[in-house]
Design a protein around this motif. Structure first.
Motif, PDB file in Angstrom:
ATOM      1  N   LEU A  83       0.844  -1.090   0.220  1.00  0.00           N
ATOM      2  CA  LEU A  83      -0.055   0.079  -0.090  1.00  0.00           C
ATOM      3  C   LEU A  83       0.843   1.410   0.113  1.00  0.00           C
ATOM      4  O   LEU A  83       1.908   1.347   0.576  1.00  0.00           O
ATOM      5  N   PRO A  84       0.274   2.348  -0.595  1.00  0.00           N
ATOM      6  CA  PRO A  84       0.992   3.670  -0.424  1.00  0.00           C
ATOM      7  C   PRO A  84       1.219   3.802   0.900  1.00  0.00           C
ATOM      8  O   PRO A  84       0.377   3.511   1.779  1.00  0.00           O
ATOM      9  N   SER A  89      -0.386   3.844   6.996  1.00  0.00           N
ATOM     10  CA  SER A  89      -0.501   4.679   8.310  1.00  0.00           C
ATOM     11  C   SER A  89      -2.308   4.639   8.794  1.00  0.00           C
ATOM     12  O   SER A  89      -2.344   4.465  10.146  1.00  0.00           O
ATOM     13  N   ALA A  90      -3.036   4.730   7.724  1.00  0.00           N
ATOM     14  CA  ALA A  90      -4.384   4.697   8.027  1.00  0.00           C
ATOM     15  C   ALA A  90      -4.672   3.210   8.636  1.00  0.00           C
ATOM     16  O   ALA A  90      -5.504   3.028   9.376  1.00  0.00           O
TER      17      ALA A  90
END
Length: 175
Positions: A83-84, A89-90
Motif C-alpha cells: 500500500l502507499p 498509516s491509516a
C-alpha cells in the motif's frame, strides 16, 4: 509525563516477560513430574495438568501483551506492505483501534467471567476458585490496552532498549 509513562510501560513490559518466562519454566518442571508419577510411580498426580493449563493461559495473555509492545506479534504484511505510505498509516491506525476494542472486550468480559465463576472450585485443585484461572484474561486485556494506547499516543516502542536488550548492536543501532 511522557518519560514517566514510558518508564512505567517498560516496567510493565519486563513484568510481562518475566511472568511469561516463569510460566514456561514452571510448566517444563510440572509436566515431567506428572509423567513421572503416572508412568514410574503408577499413581498419577491430579494437579499437574490443570496447573500446566493455567500456566499456559498466563503465558499466552501476558506474552501476547509483551509481544504487541515489542511489535513481535505474528502479522501478515503481504497486502499492507504494497500500500502507499498514507494508506499504511491509516491501516495501522485502524488496527490499533481494533486492538483497543478487543482489549476492552477481553478486560470487561474476562472480569465478568471471573466474578461469575469465583464461587466454583476445580475438582483436582479444590483450594483454587475457577474464577482465578480466568484472571489472566482481564489482566492481559488491560495490559494490552495500555500498550495499544501507548502506541497510539507515543508511537511504536519496539525499538526501545528494554525491548531490544538482547539484540546485537551495530554502530549504535539495534537490529
Amino acid at each position: 509525563m511522557k518519560h514517566h509513562t514510558l518508564r512505567f510501560n517498560d516496567w510493565l513490559y519486563l513484568a510481562c516477560i518475566w511472568i511469561s518466562g516463569l510460566s514456561i519454566f514452571l510448566m517444563s518442571l510440572i509436566i515431567p513430574w506428572g509423567i513421572f508419577t503416572r508412568y514410574v510411580l503408577g499413581t498419577g498426580s491430579q494437579w499437574p495438568e490443570p496447573i500446566s493449563i493455567l500456566l499456559m493461559v498466563i503465558f499466552t495473555f501476558f506474552g501476547a501483551a509483551a509481544g504487541y509492545r515489542a511489535n513481535a506479534h505474528i502479522s501478515v504484511a503481504m497486502v499492507t506492505d504494497r500500500l502507499p505510505e498514507q494508506m499504511r498509516s491509516a491501516v495501522a491506525w485502524i488496527m490499533d483501534i481494533l486492538m483497543a476494542v478487543v482489549s476492552v472486550f477481553m478486560a470487561y468480559y474476562g472480569a465478568k467471567l471471573c466474578m461469575q465463576t469465583w464461587g466454583q472450585h476445580i475438582g483436582e485443585i479444590p483450594w483454587m476458585p475457577v474464577g482465578a484461572t480466568y484472571l489472566p484474561l482481564p489482566i492481559g486485556g488491560v495490559i494490552t490496552l495500555i500498550f495499544v494506547l501507548e502506541r497510539m499516543a507515543l508511537g511504536h516502542q519496539g525499538g526501545r532498549e528494554v525491548v531490544t536488550y538482547d539484540h546485537e548492536k551495530i554502530e549504535g543501532e539495534a537490529l
